[in-house]
Every structure is written in structure tokens, then in C-alpha cells.
Scaffold this motif. Structure first.
Motif, PDB file in Angstrom:
ATOM      1  N   VAL A  22       0.870  -1.175   0.000  1.00 26.93           N
ATOM      2  CA  VAL A  22       0.000   0.000   0.000  1.00 26.93           C
ATOM      3  C   VAL A  22       0.904   1.220   0.000  1.00 26.93           C
ATOM      4  N   VAL A  23       0.686   2.112  -0.968  1.00 23.68           N
ATOM      5  CA  VAL A  23       1.449   3.347  -1.071  1.00 23.68           C
ATOM      6  C   VAL A  23       0.520   4.485  -0.674  1.00 23.68           C
ATOM      7  N   ARG A  24       0.860   5.184   0.398  1.00 24.47           N
ATOM      8  CA  ARG A  24       0.037   6.295   0.884  1.00 24.47           C
ATOM      9  C   ARG A  24       0.758   7.604   0.607  1.00 24.47           C
ATOM     10  N   ALA A  25       0.159   8.430  -0.239  1.00 23.61           N
ATOM     11  CA  ALA A  25       0.755   9.718  -0.587  1.00 23.61           C
ATOM     12  C   ALA A  25       0.476  10.735   0.513  1.00 23.61           C
ATOM     13  N   LEU A  26       1.486  11.532   0.824  1.00 25.77           N
ATOM     14  CA  LEU A  26       1.348  12.607   1.804  1.00 25.77           C
ATOM     15  C   LEU A  26       1.199  13.938   1.068  1.00 25.77           C
ATOM     16  N   ALA A  27       0.826  14.977   1.775  1.00 26.70           N
ATOM     17  CA  ALA A  27       0.555  16.282   1.164  1.00 26.70           C
ATOM     18  C   ALA A  27       1.703  16.808   0.297  1.00 26.70           C
ATOM     19  N   PRO A  28       2.971  16.674   0.684  1.00 32.02           N
ATOM     20  CA  PRO A  28       4.054  17.183  -0.173  1.00 32.02           C
ATOM     21  C   PRO A  28       4.169  16.472  -1.528  1.00 32.02           C
ATOM     22  N   ALA A  29       3.497  15.348  -1.707  1.00 30.82           N
ATOM     23  CA  ALA A  29       3.537  14.645  -2.992  1.00 30.82           C
ATOM     24  C   ALA A  29       2.908  15.467  -4.106  1.00 30.82           C
TER      25      ALA A  29
END
Length: 97
Positions: free
Chosen positions: A69-76
Motif C-alpha cells: 500500500v502506497v500512501r501519498a502525503l501532502a508534499p507529494a
């Protein structure tokens, strides 16, 4: 899956991996989480497409049955494809050792 596996965080994303002892699947599976914290719909889909492309290049090299599972954070949202690729490969390397 997210609670039982291993996790590695980077500035732009978090990678969760579960490697089962006995592979129940012939191939690895990947899921993406890109929340509204990343941006509006257009930005989220752009990040999703970039991550999907990055993961596609590495997916065949993962052990069979691996769940990711790849969870993107806001800086992405402001990251380039190469920055996302560097974060993903770094995190994946750490989790799979």
C-alpha cells in the motif's frame, strides 16, 4: 494489512508492505491511498498516475504474494515523478530488507 505489515515513511509518501510466509497469490498486489490532504481531484489523480507508473516498473521484481500500500502525503502534490520514484524505491528497499 496496514497494521500487520512493515512500514517505511519518506517526506512525500509512506509504503506499507506485507510479505506472507506462504504466498497465496501468484503475483504481488499494490494499492494506493491519495487523500484530499494531497489536493483537489486533479492533483490527486496526477499523483496517483505518477505513483502507478513508478510502481509498475518495480512490481515484477517483488517477491510473489507481496501486498503493498502506497500512501501519498501532502508534499507529494508538488513532487516530480523522479522525486516520487526516489522516495518509493528508498522506502521499499528499507521495508524489504
Amino acid at each position: 494489512m496496514v497494521r500487520r505489515g512493515r512500514r517505511a515513511g519518506r517526506p512525500r509518501l509512506v509504503v506499507h508492505v506485507l510479505k506472507p510466509d506462504v504466498p497465496t497469490l501468484d503475483s504481488s498486489k499494490v494499492g494506493f491511498v491519495v487523500s484530499k490532504a494531497v489536493g483537489n481531484s486533479v492533483v490527486r489523480h496526477r499523483v496517483y498516475r505518477r505513483l502507478r507508473h513508478v510502481v509498475r516498473l518495480v512490481l515484477a521484481e517483488m517477491p510473489p504474494g507481496t501486498l503493498v500500500v502506497v500512501r501519498a502525503l501532502a508534499p507529494a502534490a508538488e513532487a516530480s515523478s523522479s522525486e516520487l520514484a526516489a522516495d518509493f524505491t528508498s522506502a521499499l528497499r528499507k521495508v524489504l530488507r
